[in-house]
Write an enzyme that holds these catalytic residues in place. Structure first.
Site, PDB file in Angstrom:
ATOM      1  NE  ARG A   1     -15.737  23.764  79.616  1.00 21.77           N
ATOM      2  CZ  ARG A   1     -16.681  24.388  80.347  1.00 21.77           C
ATOM      3  NH1 ARG A   1     -17.890  24.574  79.886  1.00 21.77           N
ATOM      4  NH2 ARG A   1     -16.387  24.829  81.560  1.00 21.77           N
TER       5      ARG A   1
ATOM      6  CE  LYS B   1     -15.645  25.951  85.013  1.00 20.14           C
ATOM      7  NZ  LYS B   1     -14.327  25.396  85.025  1.00 20.14           N
TER       8      LYS B   1
END
Length: 186
Positions: A165, A124
């Site tokens: 994830r 991210k």
């Protein structure tokens, strides 16, 4: 999209990951209920590719929990079994760096929902923002997001995440295995 989820389940997919918290496609809840498929319900503020530039929360964790509670209630009323629901606080989805860090720090608070917690921090952008926030060293490689991801995974698992994830499966398994071996030796 419900149509895609339906075809994917019929082709062998075993879980639905709905980043909209069952808001974008009203048929999604029916697909999950009909197939009795586990579903990940994620918190989101705004819409993908149109998130607020400077998201504001009066009280971050309670707001996310309240959103998830309402979506869980909706899911159950729509026929999804409680034991088929997984929650995701939505790292990066309508949240700034400070929000993402706060979610990781306070992840245990989501245990009040009595559901498995999934976290997706893998690669991210907030990781780059944290690692490049000082003038000391500027890092411009994909490896920095991998290392930052691995740190966030350890924090997430230590604070109650049941599912992570990831993009880099081998590295994630290794770091969590190492963390668990240390944690279990206490």
């Amino acid at each position: 999209k419900a149509e895609v989820a339906d075809k994917a389940i019929k082709a062998g997919a075993q879980i639905i990951n709905d980043i909209s918290g069952l808001q974008a496609d009203k048929k999604m809840v029916k697909i999950a209920a009909t197939h009795n498929t586990p579903i990940i319900i994620m918190h989101i503020k705004g819409r993908p590719h149109d998130f607020p530039k400077d998201p504001v929360y009066a009280d971050l964790i309670p707001e996310i929990i309240s959103f998830l509670e309402s979506r869980i209630e909706y899911s159950i009323k729509s026929g999804i079994a409680h034991n088929k629901i997984i929650i995701d606080p939505g790292i990066g989805f309508g949240k700034g760096v400070i929000h993402n860090i706060e979610i990781l720090k306070q992840l245990k608070k989501f245990k009040c929902l009595n559901l498995p917690i999934m976290i997706g921090t893998s690669h991210k952008s907030f990781i780059d923002k944290v690692l490049n926030s000082s003038d000391d060293i500027i890092i411009h490689d994909n490896n920095s997001r991998l290392i930052g991801t691995l740190v966030t995974l350890v924090v997430a698992v230590s604070n109650g995440a049941n599912i992570v994830r990831v993009h880099d499966v081998k590295e994630a398994v290794q770091v969590i295995k190492m963390y668990k071996s240390i944690e279990l030796s206490n």
